[in-house]
Structures are given as structure tokens and as C-alpha cells.
Design a protein around this motif. Structure first.
Motif, PDB file in Angstrom:
ATOM      1  N   ALA A   4     -59.376  51.391  15.877  1.00 59.31           N
ATOM      2  CA  ALA A   4     -59.478  50.126  15.154  1.00 59.31           C
ATOM      3  C   ALA A   4     -58.436  50.042  14.040  1.00 59.31           C
ATOM      4  O   ALA A   4     -58.295  49.015  13.383  1.00 59.31           O
ATOM      5  CB  ALA A   4     -60.871  49.975  14.551  1.00 59.31           C
ATOM      6  N   HIS A   5     -57.683  51.129  13.841  1.00 60.08           N
ATOM      7  CA  HIS A   5     -56.679  51.119  12.774  1.00 60.08           C
ATOM      8  C   HIS A   5     -55.317  51.397  13.402  1.00 60.08           C
ATOM      9  O   HIS A   5     -54.718  50.517  14.000  1.00 60.08           O
ATOM     10  CB  HIS A   5     -57.094  52.141  11.711  1.00 60.08           C
ATOM     11  N   GLY A   6     -54.845  52.644  13.345  1.00 57.42           N
ATOM     12  CA  GLY A   6     -53.491  52.927  13.838  1.00 57.42           C
ATOM     13  C   GLY A   6     -53.447  53.419  15.271  1.00 57.42           C
ATOM     14  O   GLY A   6     -52.362  53.601  15.822  1.00 57.42           O
ATOM     15  N   GLY A   7     -54.619  53.651  15.848  1.00 57.77           N
ATOM     16  CA  GLY A   7     -54.646  54.323  17.142  1.00 57.77           C
ATOM     17  C   GLY A   7     -54.434  53.434  18.347  1.00 57.77           C
ATOM     18  O   GLY A   7     -54.677  53.851  19.464  1.00 57.77           O
ATOM     19  N   ALA A   8     -53.942  52.196  18.151  1.00 56.98           N
ATOM     20  CA  ALA A   8     -53.891  51.263  19.283  1.00 56.98           C
ATOM     21  C   ALA A   8     -52.525  51.012  19.932  1.00 56.98           C
ATOM     22  O   ALA A   8     -52.495  50.507  21.046  1.00 56.98           O
ATOM     23  CB  ALA A   8     -54.516  49.940  18.863  1.00 56.98           C
ATOM     24  N   PRO A   9     -51.377  51.326  19.310  1.00 57.25           N
ATOM     25  CA  PRO A   9     -50.123  50.888  19.928  1.00 57.25           C
ATOM     26  C   PRO A   9     -49.869  51.478  21.307  1.00 57.25           C
ATOM     27  O   PRO A   9     -49.301  50.796  22.168  1.00 57.25           O
ATOM     28  CB  PRO A   9     -49.036  51.304  18.930  1.00 57.25           C
ATOM     29  N   ALA A  10     -50.308  52.705  21.545  1.00 57.45           N
ATOM     30  CA  ALA A  10     -50.126  53.268  22.886  1.00 57.45           C
ATOM     31  C   ALA A  10     -50.921  52.451  23.896  1.00 57.45           C
ATOM     32  O   ALA A  10     -50.485  52.238  25.037  1.00 57.45           O
ATOM     33  CB  ALA A  10     -50.567  54.727  22.913  1.00 57.45           C
ATOM     34  N   ALA A  11     -52.083  51.952  23.451  1.00 60.35           N
ATOM     35  CA  ALA A  11     -52.923  51.151  24.344  1.00 60.35           C
ATOM     36  C   ALA A  11     -52.240  49.825  24.710  1.00 60.35           C
ATOM     37  O   ALA A  11     -52.481  49.277  25.779  1.00 60.35           O
ATOM     38  CB  ALA A  11     -54.278  50.893  23.688  1.00 60.35           C
ATOM     39  N   VAL A  12     -51.374  49.315  23.834  1.00 59.09           N
ATOM     40  CA  VAL A  12     -50.621  48.088  24.144  1.00 59.09           C
ATOM     41  C   VAL A  12     -49.733  48.339  25.364  1.00 59.09           C
ATOM     42  O   VAL A  12     -49.732  47.559  26.320  1.00 59.09           O
ATOM     43  CB  VAL A  12     -49.759  47.652  22.930  1.00 59.09           C
ATOM     44  N   ILE A  13     -49.007  49.449  25.325  1.00 61.61           N
ATOM     45  CA  ILE A  13     -48.114  49.793  26.443  1.00 61.61           C
ATOM     46  C   ILE A  13     -48.926  49.966  27.726  1.00 61.61           C
ATOM     47  O   ILE A  13     -48.563  49.466  28.786  1.00 61.61           O
ATOM     48  CB  ILE A  13     -47.351  51.110  26.134  1.00 61.61           C
ATOM     49  N   MET A  72     -55.142  44.215  23.875  1.00 59.52           N
ATOM     50  CA  MET A  72     -54.597  45.171  22.909  1.00 59.52           C
ATOM     51  C   MET A  72     -53.464  44.528  22.105  1.00 59.52           C
ATOM     52  O   MET A  72     -52.556  43.939  22.676  1.00 59.52           O
ATOM     53  CB  MET A  72     -54.074  46.405  23.639  1.00 59.52           C
ATOM     54  N   GLY A  73     -53.529  44.716  20.791  1.00 62.11           N
ATOM     55  CA  GLY A  73     -52.466  44.177  19.934  1.00 62.11           C
ATOM     56  C   GLY A  73     -52.794  42.811  19.362  1.00 62.11           C
ATOM     57  O   GLY A  73     -51.919  42.129  18.831  1.00 62.11           O
ATOM     58  N   PHE A  74     -54.058  42.431  19.458  1.00 61.55           N
ATOM     59  CA  PHE A  74     -54.465  41.134  18.904  1.00 61.55           C
ATOM     60  C   PHE A  74     -55.676  41.306  18.003  1.00 61.55           C
ATOM     61  O   PHE A  74     -56.527  42.152  18.254  1.00 61.55           O
ATOM     62  CB  PHE A  74     -54.766  40.138  20.027  1.00 61.55           C
ATOM     63  N   GLY A  75     -55.734  40.500  16.975  1.00 59.38           N
ATOM     64  CA  GLY A  75     -56.884  40.521  16.092  1.00 59.38           C
ATOM     65  C   GLY A  75     -56.600  41.270  14.801  1.00 59.38           C
ATOM     66  O   GLY A  75     -56.076  42.377  14.804  1.00 59.38           O
ATOM     67  N   HIS A  76     -56.852  40.637  13.684  1.00 58.87           N
ATOM     68  CA  HIS A  76     -56.818  41.296  12.381  1.00 58.87           C
ATOM     69  C   HIS A  76     -57.630  40.459  11.421  1.00 58.87           C
ATOM     70  O   HIS A  76     -57.963  39.303  11.691  1.00 58.87           O
ATOM     71  CB  HIS A  76     -55.390  41.487  11.868  1.00 58.87           C
ATOM     72  N   ARG A  77     -57.948  41.063  10.280  1.00 59.35           N
ATOM     73  CA  ARG A  77     -58.880  40.410   9.385  1.00 59.35           C
ATOM     74  C   ARG A  77     -58.175  39.509   8.376  1.00 59.35           C
ATOM     75  O   ARG A  77     -58.810  38.708   7.724  1.00 59.35           O
ATOM     76  CB  ARG A  77     -59.638  41.518   8.624  1.00 59.35           C
ATOM     77  N   ILE A  78     -56.854  39.696   8.234  1.00 61.04           N
ATOM     78  CA  ILE A  78     -56.243  39.168   7.015  1.00 61.04           C
ATOM     79  C   ILE A  78     -55.322  37.966   7.185  1.00 61.04           C
ATOM     80  O   ILE A  78     -55.414  37.009   6.443  1.00 61.04           O
ATOM     81  CB  ILE A  78     -55.482  40.309   6.310  1.00 61.04           C
ATOM     82  N   TYR A  79     -54.430  38.041   8.177  1.00 62.06           N
ATOM     83  CA  TYR A  79     -53.426  36.978   8.239  1.00 62.06           C
ATOM     84  C   TYR A  79     -53.986  35.699   8.846  1.00 62.06           C
ATOM     85  O   TYR A  79     -54.622  35.729   9.893  1.00 62.06           O
ATOM     86  CB  TYR A  79     -52.203  37.438   9.046  1.00 62.06           C
ATOM     87  N   ARG A  80     -53.727  34.575   8.186  1.00 61.11           N
ATOM     88  CA  ARG A  80     -54.102  33.268   8.730  1.00 61.11           C
ATOM     89  C   ARG A  80     -52.931  32.714   9.554  1.00 61.11           C
ATOM     90  O   ARG A  80     -53.097  31.810  10.348  1.00 61.11           O
ATOM     91  CB  ARG A  80     -54.428  32.260   7.615  1.00 61.11           C
ATOM     92  N   VAL A  81     -51.756  33.222   9.294  1.00 66.64           N
ATOM     93  CA  VAL A  81     -50.558  32.794  10.029  1.00 66.64           C
ATOM     94  C   VAL A  81     -49.931  34.041  10.650  1.00 66.64           C
ATOM     95  O   VAL A  81     -50.459  35.136  10.521  1.00 66.64           O
ATOM     96  CB  VAL A  81     -49.553  32.070   9.098  1.00 66.64           C
ATOM     97  N   TYR A  82     -48.782  33.892  11.291  1.00 65.45           N
ATOM     98  CA  TYR A  82     -48.173  35.010  12.013  1.00 65.45           C
ATOM     99  C   TYR A  82     -47.842  36.154  11.054  1.00 65.45           C
ATOM    100  O   TYR A  82     -47.225  35.948  10.014  1.00 65.45           O
ATOM    101  CB  TYR A  82     -46.894  34.526  12.712  1.00 65.45           C
ATOM    102  N   ASP A  83     -48.259  37.372  11.417  1.00 65.69           N
ATOM    103  CA  ASP A  83     -47.978  38.572  10.617  1.00 65.69           C
ATOM    104  C   ASP A  83     -46.456  38.708  10.439  1.00 65.69           C
ATOM    105  O   ASP A  83     -45.724  38.746  11.430  1.00 65.69           O
ATOM    106  CB  ASP A  83     -48.563  39.777  11.377  1.00 65.69           C
ATOM    107  N   PRO A  84     -45.974  38.742   9.200  1.00 69.81           N
ATOM    108  CA  PRO A  84     -44.517  38.744   8.983  1.00 69.81           C
ATOM    109  C   PRO A  84     -43.834  39.974   9.587  1.00 69.81           C
ATOM    110  O   PRO A  84     -42.665  39.917   9.975  1.00 69.81           O
ATOM    111  CB  PRO A  84     -44.383  38.750   7.455  1.00 69.81           C
ATOM    112  N   ARG A  85     -44.560  41.059   9.709  1.00 65.55           N
ATOM    113  CA  ARG A  85     -43.970  42.263  10.308  1.00 65.55           C
ATOM    114  C   ARG A  85     -43.835  42.078  11.814  1.00 65.55           C
ATOM    115  O   ARG A  85     -42.834  42.463  12.420  1.00 65.55           O
ATOM    116  CB  ARG A  85     -44.861  43.483  10.016  1.00 65.55           C
ATOM    117  N   ALA A  86     -44.859  41.464  12.403  1.00 68.23           N
ATOM    118  CA  ALA A  86     -44.811  41.221  13.847  1.00 68.23           C
ATOM    119  C   ALA A  86     -43.624  40.316  14.185  1.00 68.23           C
ATOM    120  O   ALA A  86     -42.968  40.506  15.220  1.00 68.23           O
ATOM    121  CB  ALA A  86     -46.124  40.601  14.316  1.00 68.23           C
ATOM    122  N   ALA A  87     -43.338  39.343  13.323  1.00 69.92           N
ATOM    123  CA  ALA A  87     -42.221  38.424  13.584  1.00 69.92           C
ATOM    124  C   ALA A  87     -40.896  39.185  13.632  1.00 69.92           C
ATOM    125  O   ALA A  87     -40.057  38.957  14.519  1.00 69.92           O
ATOM    126  CB  ALA A  87     -42.171  37.344  12.499  1.00 69.92           C
TER     127      ALA A  87
END
Lengths: 372, 372
Positions: free
Chosen positions: A215-224, A251-266
Motif C-alpha cells: 500500500a506504500h512503496g511495494g507496488a511499482p513491480a506490480a505495475v509492470i 496497479m498504479g492508481f489511487g492515492h489519498r491526497i492529490y485532487r489533480v494529476y500528481d506532478p511527479r507522475a506528469a
């Protein structure tokens, strides 16, 4: 006075901080006053680490001093080297990191957290991971190169050769983008540990343990892994609609904070477009469909691509094995963790919340021989 | 957004049935609704661990099965053994514990915390603590004994000879008393780590890291060190008056929760008289004078002898060196930590509080390196 129970402490202010701010309404991530987009592709990880620790960007002399310090602390202690070799070859690299950081930082006596200790810890993360990866591959460890920066040296110690400037820049940008993010769970774990006046390494080891969770950092491998299952862009819609019927999580969707596109994701998305076109083609289609389906299910929720989705494409383009995605997140976030520990220690109060008892009313125990 | 409550004081961060600290009435309630003073005469540490994990006390058959399972899990695996032996013998025993538990708990891939893992982790603590102590003395670690209870095996592993039943009982009672205590900082750290979906070893390692701090588990050592400095009952008044004049904190006094005498301290105080008669005299006089000074300075504050004060006397009487006090605390609390983690799985939600920004106004532009 006791306040009502709020699951996950959502919206509860647990700390005051001047290190980073997540402005979810406006989609801004701010480090010490600087908006992430102004730092991402212009600053080295070392400059950003200095910024997080000291509250300002370094002068040229300060940056050189920091780079030298980091380069001088890249070797593992003898105990850490032996411990690394004692751990099984097929161990989760996050468990390797948790254990070897713990040995590397073991002390005779309790030490107060300090910037020099933060530098030492930060310097050791890439070495631990690179040595372990090479051992897994049956290859000799590579000695670090003093003249290489943090990102370049990590890749050099993994691969035994220098990476292209484009690849080094991409890893550096990733490390800058992930270095801090408000009061996330691992940073909060580090601050809880530091609040007992424990040492920096203890706080970092706890933070690694928290980052490991899916639920924190352990998900990016799951995206691939999910993208591999989907296979091609034209199959995305069919696969994802079927998957959803089976309650499969995207995988790679959902967060508690951003109402708009995550600036890092952009920023990471644009990097994927340049560096990993194959990933980009599939991922953008998957993102489009995922957002469409998620919107149909919950129209009230905001747009939700999270940082891990396009991180996966960038780290893949850099050539990291997917088991090393989450540990590489830690290579970046250790800068933020240590900054938060220093901030907590400077103005400390033990973090000891309350719990609400939901067990039975007091009663008398029965002696062993009389128990049913 | 909610008010900022430093240290999350008064903020409810979890619902729990594992234990309840009823500070107003000076009661500590363990799972199932049992008051601590009712459990001490009828239950050993293994029974209390079973209670915290299962929700009720075991019958004879269940207890026998648990004892067997624990005795069978007392040996270090090769990773943990290799890591232990790689570490400098003079390392802080808490750092040894943090590291070797991490190594013992490494896995190929992430697994959900289970009761069997909780039992195995609890069983391994005395082995690590005993080995750390023997190595510190320049001695080889000894093999665990399957025929001894948890407390007796701990003393065996430290000393390499079978302890008399009385000392084992004092240690056992200490372990019963410290096994859980609401949402203290280390338990909270374990729950924060668990909240990301991480594994049990990561949670326990994070909790050890938090317990290490002098404001938490390190306080028992500090209390004994203060008694050492005071030296005798006659010296107490002068020493404490001088310390107070220097604005030194009295170790072993002060806590956030109890308004009346801590029920654990009360039991330990009674035991201390038999367990360590000489030290008891110094401690009793120290307590009397300290409470008087504290009351004069802050008449509004409640009586403040904490569990660490009398625990330090009882553990000394049981032959535990003060360098190991914090590891003994961990040896007890690991059953509570794991019970909390297992409980939290039923309704897992990431613990990610908010923070309040106190840094510079966002949006300032970074200067290029050459211009700084």
C-alpha cells in the motif's frame, strides 16, 4: 481531552514540517519552498538532499564537500559485508536493505541523529543493493568510483560500466522526485521512532519496513506485472473490464491526497515517452481505460494515476530489475526520512497516541487447572 | 483540518482489544478483560502471550502446545546466525536485536503476518539477547534448552547454567507485566509499518527501533544508572536535591497516562523487596524523596513513579545486567507488538496522517549553482 477515532489518522495533523508540502488541491509538491517541477530536471540528487537536510540549496563549495563525503562513505563495514553474504540469494531485496542497513549502522552507544550520519546512511544504500544484485547474478562486486555522482555510481556499481548520460539523468530525476512527500507512512514511522530519542539508523530501518508494504512503496513491480498480463494496447479495454469483474485492483492508481494529476507522475510520464516508447504506448492506453472505468465506478473521486505507475516505466528504461524498484525508491527517500528525523529531534515530543478499548469489561482469570 | 496535537496526545489512532490503560483508575487491562494484578498470580509469560494473541487464556493442552512450538523455534537460522557472528561483540544489544531479528525474518517474497510467525519471533528473542550478552563477555553463545520455560531459557542462554526457580519467576513476572500497554510508541510504530501491508518481521524491527529510545524502553537503564549514582539510601536526599537544582530529570519518574500509582510499578515494588533487598532500600528512599521534590515543584501533577523505576530493581535482583534491560523489555513486548499487528489486519488501512507546513512560502525559484 480525547478526540474521536479517525481510521488511518486521515486529516489528523501529526507534525509540523518545513521539509516538504503536498498541496493536493493544486497538484503541487514543494520541497523547502521550491516546487518540484523547478527542481526535477535541473538539480542533482545531492543538491536536493542538501536542501532537505539544511533547508537551502548548497553553494558550489558545499556541494563539492557533500559529494566528497558521500563518495567517502560508500563502502560497507566488514560486518555488513559478511552479513550480506550470509543472507540467502533469493531474499527480497527490501529485506536485504532492512537487515544490512541495520548492521552497517550498528553502534556501541546511542548517537543523536546528525547530518553526517544522514550522509553516511544515504551513501550506503546503493552499495548494499548493487552488491546484492551482483551476488545474485554470480558476479564480483564493483568498487565505487569517487568521481561519479550518486546516481551514476549506483548504476556503475550495478552494471560494472558507466551508463549513458541520458540514463544517469533519468535516474537522477527519479531520485529527486521521490526524495520526500509530506507525512507518508514510512516517513511517519521514522518520526515515531525518532520521537523516542532513538538513533537515525533505527528510524531508517523502521521506514524501510514500512515502505516495503504494497500500500506504500511495494507496488511499482506490480505495475509492470499487470502491464505484462495486459500485453498490448488494443487488448487493454477488454482485459481491464474483465479484470474488474473479478475485483482485480488496477496497479498504479489511487492515492489519498492529490485532487489533480500528481506532478511527479506528469514528469515521469513525459520521461517514459522519450525513453520507453513501448511502455509508454501500452501504459497511456491502460491509464486512459483505468481512469475511465474508475470514473464510471466512482464519479465523485478525483483523477488517480499515482507516482508508481510511470515510475515503473522509467526504472525499466534505466535497466533496473523490477525487484529493485521499491529498494530504489528507498535510495531516494532516505534523504527525506533523515531530514524528517533531524527535524523531529530538533523539536521533539514522544509520539504516543491513544487507543480506544473495544474488548470485554474487566473480569477475573481462571487458574490453569480449572480452564475448559 | 484538525488541530495539531504534539505527540498525538489525546488523539485516538486505533481501536484495540489487546490492552487498555485506564489511567484515571490506575488499571492496566489485558485482552479478555483481565486486570494485570489478577493475571500475575495465575499466569506465566507464555499464557499471557497466548492471551494477547487469542483473546483468552489457554487450557493445559493449549499451553503445552504453545510451549512446544516456542521451544522448537528457539534456534537461529543460518542467515541470522551469520549476521550475529559478523557483528562487533561490543555492539549495543538493542542494535544486535534489531539486526538479527531482521535477518531471522528475511523472506523470498512478502507474506502476510501470521500467528505462527508471531510465535516464532517471540521465541527467538531470548536466543539473541543471550548470545549478544555472552559475546559481549567474550564467551560463545550456548544452544537453547527445549525443556525450560521462556524466562528460564532466557537466563540459561545468558549464563549457560540453569537458573534457580525464584530468579526465573522474577523474570517471568516482569515479562508478564510489560507484555502490552495500549498504544505506546513502539506498538504504534509496529502498527504504522503493518498498515502499509508489510510483513511481521518489518513491524517488529520497527518496534525494536522505537523501543530503543531513552524516552521509551531505554528508561529502565536510566533509572538503574541513577540509582547507581545515588549509591545508598543516605545519599538520596542530597543527590536528588542537587540534581533538581541542576534541572536534571529524575529517571524513573513521570508518565503521560496514569493519574494514580502505576499498577505494574506497585507489583514490582513489592517483589523488589525480596529480589534485591539492598537496592530496594536505596530505591525506596529515592522514591520517597523524589516524589516529595516533584510534588513541591508541581503540586498539580499526579504521583509519578513509573514502571521503569521498580523494574530496574527487580531485574537487577534477578541477575540481569542493566545493559540488557531494554532488550528484556523487548523480549516481553514482542507478544504485544505481534498481537497488535495481527489485530490490525482485520481492518487494514494505511496510517498516513497530515502535516502542517511551516516552511517558506511555496513557489520561490531555485538559483543556478553558479549564482548561489
Amino acid at each position: 481531552m480525547t478526540s474521536a477515532y479517525v481510521p488511518g489518522l486521515e486529516g489528523i495533523v501529526a507534525s509540523q514540517t518545513g521539509i516538504s508540502m503536498v498541496d493536493g488541491q493544486n497538484g503541487r509538491l514543494v520541497y523547502q519552498g521550491y516546487v518540484i517541477a523547478d527542481l526535477a530536471e535541473q538539480m542533482s540528487f545531492e543538491e536536493v538532499a542538501f536542501l532537505l537536510w539544511e533547508g537551502r540549496l548548497p553553494t558550489r563549495a558545499e556541494l563539492e564537500a557533500l559529494s566528497l563525503e558521500l563518495a567517502g562513505h560508500r563502502s560497507l563495514t566488514q560486518a555488513a559485508t559478511i552479513a550480506l553474504d550470509a543472507l540467502p540469494m533469493d531474499t527480497d531485496p527490501m529485506d536485504i536493505l532492512r537487515s544490512v542497513v541495520s548492521v552497517q549502522g550498528a553502534e556501541h552507544k546511542l548517537e543523536k541523529p546528525s547530518v553526517p550520519l544522514a550522509i553516511r546512511a544515504t551513501a550506503s544504500f546503493p552499495t548494499i543493493l548493487a552488491m546484492f544484485n551482483r551476488r545474485q547474478l554470480g558476479l564480483e562486486p564493483i568498487k565505487s568510483r569517487r568521481e561519479l555522482g550518486h546516481a551514476a555510481n549506483y548504476l556503475y556499481m550495478l552494471n560494472g560500466k558507466e551508463s549513458s548520460p541520458e540514463i544517469v539523468r533519468a535516474l537522477n530525476t527519479y531520485l529527486v522526485l521521490l526524495a520526500d512527500h509530506g507525512m507518508n507512512a514510512s516517513t511517519f514511522a521514522a518520526r515515531v521512532i525518532a520521537s523516542t530519542e532513538s538513533d537515525l539508523i533505527s528510524a531508517l530501518v523502521g521506514a524501510i519496513g514500512a515502505l516495503k508494504g504494497p500500500a506504500h512503496g511495494g507496488a511499482p513491480a506490480a505495475v509492470i506485472e499487470q502491464l505484462e498480463l495486459i500485453g498490448t494496447a488494443d487488448r487493454a479495454e477488454q482485459w481491464m473490464r474483465d479484470a474488474r469483474k473479478r475485483k482485480v485492483k488496477f496497479m498504479g492508481f489511487g492515492h489519498r491526497i492529490y485532487r489533480v494529476y500528481d506532478p511527479r507522475a506528469a514528469i515521469l510520464k513525459e520521461m517514459c515517452r522519450r525513453m520507453n516508447p513501448k511502455f509508454y504506448e501500452l501504459a497511456t492506453r491502460v491509464e486512459e481505460v483505468a481512469l475511465q472505468i474508475l470514473h464510471e465506478e466512482h464519479p465523485e473521486r478525483p483523477q488517480s494515476t499515482n507516482v508508481e505507475f510511470y515510475s515503473a516505466g522509467v526504472l525499466q528504461a534505466i535497466g533496473l530489475p523490477k525487484e529493485f524498484f521499491t529498494p530504489t525508491f528507498a535510495v531516494s527517500r532516505v534523504a527525506g526520512w533523515s531530514a524528517h528525523v533531524l527535524e523531529q529531534a530538533a523539536n521533539n515530543r514522544i509520539i504516543r497516541p491513544q487507543s480506544e478499548y473495544i474488548g470485554p469489561e474487566p473480569r477475573k482469570p481462571v487458574p490453569l487447572a480449572e480452564r475448559a | 483540518m484538525a488541530e495539531f496535537s504534539p505527540g498525538l496526545e489525546g488523539v485516538v489512532a486505533a481501536e484495540t482489544a489487546v490492552s487498555e490503560v485506564d489511567g484515571a483508575n490506575g488499571r492496566l487491562i489485558y485482552r479478555g478483560g483481565y486486570l494485570i494484578e489478577d493475571l500475575v498470580p495465575v499466569a506465566t509469560y507464555e499464557e499471557v502471550a497466548y492471551l494477547l494473541w487469542h483473546g483468552d487464556l489457554p487450557n493445559e493442552k493449549e499451553l503445552e502446545a504453545l510451549r512446544k512450538q516456542m521451544a522448537g523455534a528457539r534456534r537461529l537460522n543460518p542467515s541470522a546466525r551469520g549476521t550475529l557472528m559478523a557483528m562487533d561483540a561490543q555492539t549495543d544489544p538493542m542494535d544486535v536485536l534489531r539486526t538479527v531479528v531482521s535477518a531471522q525474518g528475511v523472506a523470498k517474497s512478502l507474506t502476510k503476518p501470521t500467528l505462527d510467525e508471531a510465535i516464532a519471533l517471540t521465541a527467538i528473542f531470548p536466543t539473541i539477547v543471550g548470545a549478544a550478552w555472552r559475546r559481549r563477555q567474550g564467551k560463545e553463545p550456548v544452544e537453547p534448552r527445549d525443556d525450560l520455560g521462556h524466562a528460564a531459557n532466557l537466563l540459561w542462554m545468558m549464563e549457560g547454567k540453569e537458573p534457580d526457580t525464584e530468579r526465573a519467576r522474577w523474570v517471568d513476572t516482569y515479562l508478564v507485566l510489560l507484555a502490552d500497554h495500549g498504544l505506546n510508541a513502539s506498538t504504534f510504530a509496529a502498527r504504522v509499518v503493518a498498515s502499509t501491508g508489510s510483513d511481521l518481521a518489518s513491524c517488529v524491527v520497527g518496534a525494536i527501533a522505537a523501543l530503543k529510545g531513552p524516552a521509551h524502553g531505554g528508561a529502565t537503564f536510566a533509572a538503574r544508572s541513577m540509582l547507581d549514582k545515588i549509591g545508598s539510601a543516605q545519599n538520596a536526599e542530597q543527590w536528588l536535591a542537587d540534581a533538581h537544582a541542576r534541572h536534571e530529570r529524575f529517571s524513573g519518574f513521570g508518565h503521560r497516562v496514569y493519574r494514580t500509582y502505576d499498577p505494574r510499578a506497585k507489583i514490582l515494588r513489592e517483589m523488589a523487596e525480596t529480589a534485591a533487598p539492598d537496592l530496594y532500600k536505596t530505591a525506596a528512599r529515592t522514591e520517597e524523596v523524589a516524589l516529595k521534590i516533584l510534588h513541591e515543584a508541581h503540586p498539580e501533577r499526579p504521583n509519578a513513579t513509573n514502571v521503569d523505576f521498580w523494574a530496574s530493581v527487580v531485574l537487577s535482583g534477578a541477575g540481569i545486567p542493566k545493559e540488557l534491560f531494554t532488550t528484556l523489555f523487548a523480549t516481553s513486548r514482542v507478544s504485544g507488538w505481534t498481537a497488535h499487528v495481527l489485530e490490525s489486519l482485520a481492518d487494514l488501512r494505511i496510517i498516513r496522517p497530515a502535516s502542517r507546513w511551516i516552511g517558506p512560502q511555496p513557489g520561490k525559484k531555485p538559483l543556478q549553482l553558479a549564482k548561489r
